[in-house]
Design a protein around this motif. Structure first.
Motif, short mmCIF file in Angstrom:
data_model
loop_
_atom_site.label_atom_id
_atom_site.label_comp_id
_atom_site.label_asym_id
_atom_site.label_seq_id
_atom_site.Cartn_x
_atom_site.Cartn_y
_atom_site.Cartn_z
N UNK A 318 0.86 -1.18 0.00
CA UNK A 318 0.00 0.00 0.00
C UNK A 318 0.90 1.22 0.00
N UNK A 319 0.71 2.09 -0.99
CA UNK A 319 1.56 3.28 -1.16
C UNK A 319 0.71 4.53 -0.99
N UNK A 320 1.15 5.44 -0.14
CA UNK A 320 0.48 6.73 -0.01
C UNK A 320 0.90 7.64 -1.14
N UNK A 321 -0.06 8.41 -1.65
CA UNK A 321 0.20 9.35 -2.74
C UNK A 321 -0.12 10.76 -2.26
N UNK A 328 -2.70 3.75 -2.89
CA UNK A 328 -2.61 2.90 -4.08
C UNK A 328 -2.27 1.49 -3.61
N UNK A 329 -3.10 0.52 -3.98
CA UNK A 329 -2.95 -0.86 -3.52
C UNK A 329 -2.49 -1.76 -4.64
N UNK A 330 -1.39 -2.48 -4.40
CA UNK A 330 -0.89 -3.50 -5.31
C UNK A 330 -0.95 -4.85 -4.60
N UNK A 331 -1.41 -5.87 -5.32
CA UNK A 331 -1.44 -7.22 -4.78
C UNK A 331 -0.14 -7.92 -5.16
N UNK A 332 0.48 -8.59 -4.22
CA UNK A 332 1.76 -9.25 -4.47
C UNK A 332 1.61 -10.75 -4.43
N UNK A 341 -5.57 -6.39 -10.62
CA UNK A 341 -5.60 -4.96 -10.94
C UNK A 341 -5.31 -4.14 -9.70
N UNK A 342 -4.50 -3.09 -9.81
CA UNK A 342 -4.29 -2.20 -8.67
C UNK A 342 -5.56 -1.42 -8.35
N UNK A 343 -5.63 -0.88 -7.17
CA UNK A 343 -6.81 -0.13 -6.75
C UNK A 343 -6.39 1.19 -6.11
N UNK A 344 -7.19 2.21 -6.32
CA UNK A 344 -7.00 3.50 -5.68
C UNK A 344 -8.06 3.65 -4.58
N UNK A 345 -7.62 4.01 -3.39
CA UNK A 345 -8.48 4.06 -2.22
C UNK A 345 -8.35 5.41 -1.52
N UNK A 390 -6.33 -2.10 3.44
CA UNK A 390 -6.99 -2.91 2.42
C UNK A 390 -6.49 -4.33 2.49
N UNK A 391 -7.38 -5.29 2.26
CA UNK A 391 -6.98 -6.69 2.28
C UNK A 391 -6.39 -7.07 0.93
N UNK A 392 -5.54 -8.09 0.96
CA UNK A 392 -4.93 -8.55 -0.29
C UNK A 392 -5.98 -9.11 -1.23
N UNK A 393 -7.10 -9.59 -0.67
CA UNK A 393 -8.12 -10.16 -1.52
C UNK A 393 -9.03 -9.14 -2.15
N UNK A 394 -8.95 -7.87 -1.71
CA UNK A 394 -9.77 -6.81 -2.27
C UNK A 394 -11.18 -6.89 -1.78
N UNK A 395 -11.98 -5.91 -2.23
CA UNK A 395 -13.40 -5.90 -1.89
C UNK A 395 -13.65 -5.14 -0.63
N UNK A 396 -14.73 -4.42 -0.60
CA UNK A 396 -15.20 -3.79 0.61
C UNK A 396 -14.77 -2.38 0.81
N UNK A 397 -13.68 -1.95 0.21
CA UNK A 397 -13.20 -0.60 0.45
C UNK A 397 -13.74 0.36 -0.58
#
Length: 399
Positions: A318-321, A328-332, A341-345, A390-397
């Motif tokens: 998770x990277x702060x911008x 910004x969320x990247x799954x590893x 896909x990356x996500x913006x939160x 954010x969870x690695x599995x995504x969803x909910x945010x």
């Protein structure tokens, strides 16, 4: 042997008399039950409204809020998303994610072992404060810094903090950038000095490797500083400022080269992989910290959103911008590899996000850098936040 008729006949009249005495009581009870049956309603007779049990509210959700005795027919209102709902009034901020308010721009967050409090660094003032929700900030130390040269750049807990209660800071002075050891109540002690100043470039970061090394990401004036210069490098040192035991050159603190203006560092607790965010002339990048010059970036942002702090919970980065005012969320998968896909939160929820830290309980702490940035402010800026990552599995945010 036959029973005596006189004894049987004597019991029958007595039994009849008892039943005659009970008849009025039974009649009254029957009336009472009939009245209750016509007036009462029971849960099984009406409609059922089922709702999923909330187990933490999902990624980046606000903590559950219990309303004040709503009517039976009313449903409790859902919790406000982070950064929404009632706004702050002065330094009082009703947002449940906000831990501390009315600070100067935050340059570093170090969460304490209790996971309920943290030490935060103010870049321009050099103050180190202990913050906890519901309590006033407590001044721990003040470091003399050159605010124009970068100020107080980084702050971490000692790798053995539970035993020694020491802190380490990365700061700009009038002559150089340096790493200092801080013991509460004592003046800061330099352990590594002579890191070149970078006028107009306040980049830099401080981290801790899983092996206990201090990791110092330094900025550079230009794209190609000299190989032996401490500028534009990741320096790997022990808590006395000496080169760490298995550096590429055992006599040099230099571990990684090729940085320009680093914004944050983080280490994955499961794999031990260390990451650094950086700002190049044409893009922002995420680099893996390796014992060599940096190669191709692990991730690039051509739109240059101003990447800063990062955390690496299991299965994610998770990277702060700062510029984009988002996470910004990247799954590893394996170290250095990404999937999905990356996500913006949290886009725009709290303004410019800066340092980030992962707490022992898995929650994500962030600092804001809104003051003096020319963007919108709220009365409680700058703030320290504590949210579910954010969870690695995504969803909910919220996206």
């Amino acid at each position: 042997m036959s029973r005596s008729p006189s004894r049987v006949s004597a019991r029958r009249p007595a039994a009849r008399a008892r039943w005659r005495g009970l008849l009025p009581v039974l009649a009254l009870a029957l009336v009472f039950i009939t009245v209750l049956g016509g007036c009462a309603s029971f849960p099984d007779n009406g409609p059922k409204q089922w709702r999923d049990k909330v187990e933490g509210g999902g990624p980046l959700a606000a903590p559950p809020r219990v309303p004040d005795q709503p009517p039976d027919s009313a449903q409790p209102p859902p919790p406000a998303p982070p950064g929404q709902g009632a706004g702050p009034n002065g330094c009082v901020d009703p947002d449940p994610q906000v831990v501390a308010t009315c600070l100067d721009p935050i340059s570093a967050v170090a969460v304490l072992p209790d996971a309920q409090s943290a030490l935060v660094a103010e870049r321009s003032t050099g103050r180190v404060l202990r913050v906890q929700k519901g309590k006033d900030p407590e001044l721990i130390a003040t470091i003399g810094v050159d605010a124009a040269g970068g100020g107080l750049i980084g702050l971490v807990l000692s790798p053995s903090y539970r035993e020694d209660q020491l802190l380490y800071a990365y700061a700009a002075t009038g002559t150089d950038h340096r790493v200092l050891r801080i013991a509460q109540g004592d003046p800061p002690v330099p352990i590594l000095t002579g890191i070149p100043r970078t006028p107009g470039n306040d980049g830099g970061a401080l981290g801790v490797g899983r092996d206990g090394a201090l990791l110092v990401a330094t900025g550079a004036d230009g794209p190609n500083p000299a190989p032996g210069s401490l500028a534009g490098k990741v320096l790997r040192i022990d808590t006395f400022g000496r080169p760490f035991k298995d550096n590429p050159d055992p006599h040099s603190p230099i571990y990684t080269s090729g940085l320009r203006s680093p914004g944050g560092m983080c280490t994955a607790p499961d794999s031990g992989t260390a990451w650094v965010t950086d700002h190049l002339a044409d893009r922002d990048v995420l680099q893996r910290v390796v014992p060599s010059p940096v190669g191709d970036p692990s991730w690039s942002w051509p739109d240059r959103p101003g990447v800063t702090g990062c955390v690496a919970p299991p299965g994610a980065i998770v990277i702060a911008e700062r510029g984009a005012s988002a996470l910004f969320l990247l799954h590893t998968t394996t170290p250095g590899a990404f999937t999905g896909a990356p996500r913006t939160l949290l886009a725009g929820a709290y303004g410019r996000l800066g340092p980030a830290a992962l707490a022992p309980d898995g929650l994500l702490w962030l600092g804001t850098t809104n003051k003096g940035a020319g963007g919108p402010l709220v009365s409680s800026d700058d703030r320290v936040l504590r949210i579910q990552p954010p969870s690695a599995g995504g969803g909910g945010g919220p996206d």
